[in-house]
Motif scaffolding. Sequence first.
Motif, PDB file in Angstrom:
ATOM      1  N   VAL A  77      13.423   0.740  -2.437  1.00 49.96           N
ATOM      2  CA  VAL A  77      13.925   0.486  -3.785  1.00 49.96           C
ATOM      3  C   VAL A  77      13.256   1.431  -4.766  1.00 49.96           C
ATOM      4  CG1 VAL A  77      13.989  -1.203  -5.651  1.00 49.96           C
ATOM      5  CG2 VAL A  77      14.421  -1.928  -3.309  1.00 49.96           C
ATOM      6  N   GLY A  78      14.058   2.037  -5.639  1.00 51.62           N
ATOM      7  CA  GLY A  78      13.506   2.804  -6.759  1.00 51.62           C
ATOM      8  C   GLY A  78      12.841   4.104  -6.377  1.00 51.62           C
ATOM      9  N   ILE A  79      13.380   4.799  -5.394  1.00 54.97           N
ATOM     10  CA  ILE A  79      12.830   6.102  -5.025  1.00 54.97           C
ATOM     11  C   ILE A  79      13.400   7.158  -5.970  1.00 54.97           C
ATOM     12  CG2 ILE A  79      12.575   7.816  -3.198  1.00 54.97           C
ATOM     13  CD1 ILE A  79      11.125   5.173  -2.714  1.00 54.97           C
ATOM     14  N   SER A 100       0.596  15.230  -5.306  1.00 57.18           N
ATOM     15  CA  SER A 100      -0.146  14.704  -6.454  1.00 57.18           C
ATOM     16  C   SER A 100       0.674  13.672  -7.216  1.00 57.18           C
ATOM     17  CB  SER A 100      -0.548  15.849  -7.394  1.00 57.18           C
ATOM     18  OG  SER A 100       0.604  16.542  -7.834  1.00 57.18           O
ATOM     19  N   LYS A 101       2.000  13.751  -7.151  1.00 58.90           N
ATOM     20  CA  LYS A 101       2.855  12.724  -7.763  1.00 58.90           C
ATOM     21  C   LYS A 101       3.823  12.215  -6.712  1.00 58.90           C
ATOM     22  CE  LYS A 101       5.813  11.709 -11.715  1.00 58.90           C
ATOM     23  NZ  LYS A 101       5.088  10.450 -11.987  1.00 58.90           N
ATOM     24  N   LYS A 102       3.807  10.901  -6.500  1.00 61.00           N
ATOM     25  CA  LYS A 102       4.649  10.303  -5.474  1.00 61.00           C
ATOM     26  C   LYS A 102       6.079  10.159  -5.972  1.00 61.00           C
ATOM     27  CE  LYS A 102       0.851   7.657  -3.454  1.00 61.00           C
ATOM     28  NZ  LYS A 102       0.894   8.329  -2.145  1.00 61.00           N
ATOM     29  N   GLN A 113       2.580   4.575  -8.680  1.00 58.30           N
ATOM     30  CA  GLN A 113       1.815   5.689  -8.130  1.00 58.30           C
ATOM     31  C   GLN A 113       0.597   5.230  -7.336  1.00 58.30           C
ATOM     32  OE1 GLN A 113       2.736   9.268  -8.589  1.00 58.30           O
ATOM     33  NE2 GLN A 113       4.530   7.926  -8.746  1.00 58.30           N
ATOM     34  N   ASN A 114       0.469   3.920  -7.163  1.00 53.70           N
ATOM     35  CA  ASN A 114      -0.605   3.369  -6.343  1.00 53.70           C
ATOM     36  C   ASN A 114      -0.128   2.020  -5.804  1.00 53.70           C
ATOM     37  OD1 ASN A 114      -3.167   2.950  -5.147  1.00 53.70           O
ATOM     38  ND2 ASN A 114      -4.194   3.932  -6.878  1.00 53.70           N
ATOM     39  N   HIS A 159       0.794  -1.215   0.000  1.00 54.90           N
ATOM     40  CA  HIS A 159       0.000   0.000   0.000  1.00 54.90           C
ATOM     41  C   HIS A 159       0.837   1.280   0.000  1.00 54.90           C
ATOM     42  CE1 HIS A 159      -3.881  -1.840   0.189  1.00 54.90           C
ATOM     43  NE2 HIS A 159      -3.611  -2.522   1.285  1.00 54.90           N
ATOM     44  N   ASP A 160       2.105   1.207   0.376  1.00 52.35           N
ATOM     45  CA  ASP A 160       2.962   2.394   0.351  1.00 52.35           C
ATOM     46  C   ASP A 160       3.481   2.703  -1.044  1.00 52.35           C
ATOM     47  OD1 ASP A 160       2.841   3.543   2.787  1.00 52.35           O
ATOM     48  OD2 ASP A 160       4.897   3.110   3.395  1.00 52.35           O
ATOM     49  N   CYS A 161       3.181   1.856  -2.020  1.00 47.23           N
ATOM     50  CA  CYS A 161       3.545   2.052  -3.434  1.00 47.23           C
ATOM     51  C   CYS A 161       5.043   1.905  -3.685  1.00 47.23           C
ATOM     52  CB  CYS A 161       3.083   3.426  -3.953  1.00 47.23           C
ATOM     53  SG  CYS A 161       1.427   3.896  -3.441  1.00 47.23           S
TER      54      CYS A 161
END
Length: 367
Positions: free
Chosen positions: A285-287, A315-317, A322-323, A264-266
């Motif tokens: 990973v992949g931030i 609005s953009k993580k 993104q979900n 859920h934290d995407c």
Amino acid sequence: MEKHSFGVEPITCHAWNKDRSQVAVSANSQMVDIYQKKGNTWVKQSTLGEHTQRVTSIDWAPNSNKIVTCGSDRNAYVWSLNGNNEWKPSLVILRINRAATCVRWSPKEDKFAVGSGARLVSICYFEQENDWWVSKHIKKPIRSTVTTVDWHPNNILLACGSTDFKVRVFSAYVKEIEDKPNPTSWGKKLPFGACLKEFSFRGGWIHSVSFDSSGTRLAWVGHDSTLNVGCGGEDANAVNFFLNSLPCLTLQWVGPSTIVAGGHDCELMRFRVDDKNKITFEGKVGIVKKKAAGAVSAMAKFKNMDKKATTEDDSKKASVHQNSINQLNIHTGAKEAVTKLSSVGMDGQMVIWDQSSLEASVGGMKI
């Protein structure tokens, strides 16, 4: 790292063929679409449309061209290519009165397991005389919906997690199709349906289970935001790690002592497990680093606080997805050494992570 979009609908589940040239995807519907890789794009080749309600799980046999699907319509189908290059379904006699929730081929592909809301697991194998797939049921002591299953490398043991807050390891030995199994660290006597190990859980239903490459350790994630690792033996207890995040929905061993999980934290998170099953969080990973924001007016801050209870514009993580991440699958390699991993999510994306992109990082910096 590769990112592919299959539309705006959430991707519930996906599975790869043997050479990874094709992928089967279900976008939260009763259909399963099969895509072929052409250059850098995926082109739809076929649609499997036998289910009448939402497909909940897909698995592609690792060494042959057979696909098994299950769905909320209480059915499962085994799909094979005919002479006209068309996918045709075979009947599976599940004998369940609730939705089928998860399905996995055994390592030798001679049977598969289907979990369901009927508080049981169906172990299905092919009956040559009648040309259909029949099933045996593992029922006791399961007391609620089975949400996830995974096979031991020996093709006999099966781990399952359920919404009764339990993880169990069963014997799925089918004497009609296989030789008598050898003793394991999980148990010596292995009659069909024997519950060899049961792990009680603190306070959440189980989302995903996974044996390691040797089959001696079992990892799982639950809805109380924990990652857990346990092993066989009467006195063996599970080791719990409490996440500082929302619950994970899926996990995968990517090495003898490394786990990647997401939910859920995407974001994907990487963990190290030592010889005593102690779990260490290595990083995310992949931030992706966000660009420095310009000056924000006082009015914009108040608007964000009113709408989102924060002054930040999220609005953009910063994560690639993104979900919520729904499922992880091995793309290249095996559990003892995964070099590529694929993830699908509620944002309609499929991401293929290579070895370098799977290195743990925090805030975009590798560690």
